[in-house]
Motif scaffolding. Sequence first.
Motif, PDB file in Angstrom:
ATOM      1  N   ILE A 165       9.885  -2.077   2.347  1.00 10.71           N
ATOM      2  CA  ILE A 165       8.925  -3.001   1.736  1.00 10.71           C
ATOM      3  C   ILE A 165       8.227  -3.834   2.804  1.00 10.71           C
ATOM      4  O   ILE A 165       7.000  -4.007   2.780  1.00 10.71           O
ATOM      5  CB  ILE A 165       9.643  -3.905   0.707  1.00 10.71           C
ATOM      6  N   LEU A 166       8.992  -4.353   3.755  1.00 13.27           N
ATOM      7  CA  LEU A 166       8.393  -5.171   4.812  1.00 13.27           C
ATOM      8  C   LEU A 166       7.505  -4.323   5.721  1.00 13.27           C
ATOM      9  O   LEU A 166       6.437  -4.769   6.162  1.00 13.27           O
ATOM     10  CB  LEU A 166       9.485  -5.866   5.624  1.00 13.27           C
ATOM     11  N   ALA A 167       7.933  -3.103   6.014  1.00  8.42           N
ATOM     12  CA  ALA A 167       7.119  -2.224   6.848  1.00  8.42           C
ATOM     13  C   ALA A 167       5.799  -1.902   6.165  1.00  8.42           C
ATOM     14  O   ALA A 167       4.739  -1.903   6.795  1.00  8.42           O
ATOM     15  CB  ALA A 167       7.890  -0.944   7.158  1.00  8.42           C
ATOM     16  N   ALA A 168       5.848  -1.642   4.853  1.00  9.84           N
ATOM     17  CA  ALA A 168       4.617  -1.347   4.111  1.00  9.84           C
ATOM     18  C   ALA A 168       3.721  -2.575   4.038  1.00  9.84           C
ATOM     19  O   ALA A 168       2.490  -2.452   4.037  1.00  9.84           O
ATOM     20  CB  ALA A 168       4.966  -0.857   2.708  1.00  9.84           C
ATOM     21  N   THR A 169       4.327  -3.757   3.974  1.00 10.68           N
ATOM     22  CA  THR A 169       3.538  -4.988   3.936  1.00 10.68           C
ATOM     23  C   THR A 169       2.773  -5.182   5.243  1.00 10.68           C
ATOM     24  O   THR A 169       1.605  -5.577   5.245  1.00 10.68           O
ATOM     25  CB  THR A 169       4.445  -6.201   3.684  1.00 10.68           C
ATOM     26  N   LEU A 170       3.426  -4.902   6.362  1.00 11.89           N
ATOM     27  CA  LEU A 170       2.798  -5.126   7.667  1.00 11.89           C
ATOM     28  C   LEU A 170       1.819  -4.023   8.058  1.00 11.89           C
ATOM     29  O   LEU A 170       0.931  -4.258   8.884  1.00 11.89           O
ATOM     30  CB  LEU A 170       3.877  -5.219   8.746  1.00 11.89           C
ATOM     31  N   HIS A 171       1.974  -2.856   7.495  1.00 10.67           N
ATOM     32  CA  HIS A 171       1.156  -1.720   7.934  1.00 10.67           C
ATOM     33  C   HIS A 171      -0.335  -1.989   7.717  1.00 10.67           C
ATOM     34  O   HIS A 171      -0.786  -2.301   6.621  1.00 10.67           O
ATOM     35  CB  HIS A 171       1.554  -0.462   7.159  1.00 10.67           C
ATOM     36  N   GLY A 172      -1.099  -1.890   8.799  1.00  7.01           N
ATOM     37  CA  GLY A 172      -2.548  -2.039   8.705  1.00  7.01           C
ATOM     38  C   GLY A 172      -3.032  -3.457   8.511  1.00  7.01           C
ATOM     39  O   GLY A 172      -4.189  -3.665   8.134  1.00  7.01           O
ATOM     40  N   THR A 173      -2.178  -4.448   8.753  1.00  8.43           N
ATOM     41  CA  THR A 173      -2.569  -5.845   8.540  1.00  8.43           C
ATOM     42  C   THR A 173      -2.691  -6.561   9.878  1.00  8.43           C
ATOM     43  O   THR A 173      -2.326  -6.053  10.930  1.00  8.43           O
ATOM     44  CB  THR A 173      -1.551  -6.569   7.650  1.00  8.43           C
ATOM     45  N   SER A 174      -3.174  -7.774   9.816  1.00 11.55           N
ATOM     46  CA  SER A 174      -3.391  -8.582  11.016  1.00 11.55           C
ATOM     47  C   SER A 174      -2.108  -9.339  11.388  1.00 11.55           C
ATOM     48  O   SER A 174      -1.180  -9.457  10.571  1.00 11.55           O
ATOM     49  CB  SER A 174      -4.524  -9.574  10.774  1.00 11.55           C
ATOM     50  N   PRO A 175      -2.029  -9.890  12.612  1.00 13.32           N
ATOM     51  CA  PRO A 175      -0.821 -10.608  13.045  1.00 13.32           C
ATOM     52  C   PRO A 175      -0.465 -11.805  12.176  1.00 13.32           C
ATOM     53  O   PRO A 175       0.713 -12.175  12.088  1.00 13.32           O
ATOM     54  CB  PRO A 175      -1.176 -11.053  14.467  1.00 13.32           C
ATOM     55  N   ASP A 176      -1.452 -12.430  11.530  1.00 15.85           N
ATOM     56  CA  ASP A 176      -1.123 -13.598  10.713  1.00 15.85           C
ATOM     57  C   ASP A 176      -0.271 -13.214   9.500  1.00 15.85           C
ATOM     58  O   ASP A 176       0.479 -14.040   8.982  1.00 15.85           O
ATOM     59  CB  ASP A 176      -2.396 -14.322  10.269  1.00 15.85           C
ATOM     60  N   VAL A 177      -0.371 -11.954   9.058  1.00 15.55           N
ATOM     61  CA  VAL A 177       0.476 -11.498   7.954  1.00 15.55           C
ATOM     62  C   VAL A 177       1.930 -11.479   8.398  1.00 15.55           C
ATOM     63  O   VAL A 177       2.833 -11.855   7.635  1.00 15.55           O
ATOM     64  CB  VAL A 177       0.025 -10.113   7.460  1.00 15.55           C
ATOM     65  N   LYS A 178       2.172 -11.050   9.635  1.00 14.36           N
ATOM     66  CA  LYS A 178       3.531 -11.052  10.164  1.00 14.36           C
ATOM     67  C   LYS A 178       4.108 -12.471  10.157  1.00 14.36           C
ATOM     68  O   LYS A 178       5.283 -12.675   9.837  1.00 14.36           O
ATOM     69  CB  LYS A 178       3.544 -10.501  11.585  1.00 14.36           C
ATOM     70  N   GLY A 179       3.274 -13.471  10.475  1.00 21.77           N
ATOM     71  CA  GLY A 179       3.739 -14.851  10.443  1.00 21.77           C
ATOM     72  C   GLY A 179       4.141 -15.274   9.045  1.00 21.77           C
ATOM     73  O   GLY A 179       5.156 -15.968   8.862  1.00 21.77           O
ATOM     74  N   LYS A 180       3.378 -14.856   8.033  1.00 26.11           N
ATOM     75  CA  LYS A 180       3.711 -15.199   6.657  1.00 26.11           C
ATOM     76  C   LYS A 180       4.998 -14.515   6.218  1.00 26.11           C
ATOM     77  O   LYS A 180       5.814 -15.101   5.498  1.00 26.11           O
ATOM     78  CB  LYS A 180       2.555 -14.818   5.726  1.00 26.11           C
ATOM     79  N   VAL A 181       5.183 -13.276   6.663  1.00 23.58           N
ATOM     80  CA  VAL A 181       6.412 -12.553   6.328  1.00 23.58           C
ATOM     81  C   VAL A 181       7.618 -13.257   6.944  1.00 23.58           C
ATOM     82  O   VAL A 181       8.662 -13.432   6.292  1.00 23.58           O
ATOM     83  CB  VAL A 181       6.328 -11.090   6.807  1.00 23.58           C
ATOM     84  N   GLU A 182       7.490 -13.694   8.180  1.00 24.72           N
ATOM     85  CA  GLU A 182       8.594 -14.392   8.837  1.00 24.72           C
ATOM     86  C   GLU A 182       8.905 -15.711   8.134  1.00 24.72           C
ATOM     87  O   GLU A 182      10.080 -16.111   8.042  1.00 24.72           O
ATOM     88  CB  GLU A 182       8.254 -14.636  10.307  1.00 24.72           C
TER      89      GLU A 182
END
Length: 232
Positions: A165-182
């Motif tokens: 789920i997390l990998a699919a969320t990050l795929h093709g997105t910008s770095p700010d999405v990774k910050g929200k996931v963290e």
Amino acid sequence: QQQQQQQPSQPPAQQAQQGQHQQQQFAPPSYGQPAQPLPPAPSQPQQQQYEQQAQPPAAQIESVAAGTHFTTTQSTRFNEMLDALSGTKDSIKNGKNWIMENVHSSPAIASGFLARLNSLDDANKKIFILYLINDALYHSMKNREDQAVVDDAFSCAVLERLPEILAATLHGTSPDVKGKVEQILDLWVKRKIYPDNAIAVLKTHLAAYSTGTKRPRDGMGDEPGGTRARYQ
């Protein structure tokens, strides 16, 4: 007139029978007339055949009972719920309520989230799904006897698919999405939704995926023994 007189007249009994037939054919039905007979009931072999055709396969019944697959109605409502998800409090609340009402199908719900995330390109819609998962996890954990033990149905089902789920969320997105996931992962630690070591493992693979050393189809973990086994 002469031609009409030359035609032989029908016997009275035949005339009465013909008149009765015309009355039955053209006269509207009236109250008190006997009902038409019902068709004969199917024989026992035919009835068994009808029942077998009406029932879904045994494997489908078992998968629905185990919660690994949706019923047709559940699948429709699940997709409608995700289509209506906009990030507002009401849309997330409505989604959370549906999840709690169908918590017996938690494995199918977790798989449904993954399938929808893999089909999305919009980063905001991906984050909205993660917000919904977060809200549902918070309410689901209230069913635990021991808050420190992850044993409620929804939390366990999500944890099984969480790396993907997390990998699919990050795929093709910008770095700010990774910050929200963290930020969401940190919130799960604070709320004790998942243990610290589970989140630490997820963050390690999250970093590896973000640097491009992992591919989306690899998920977030390679260790054997299943997701929950890795986090214990």
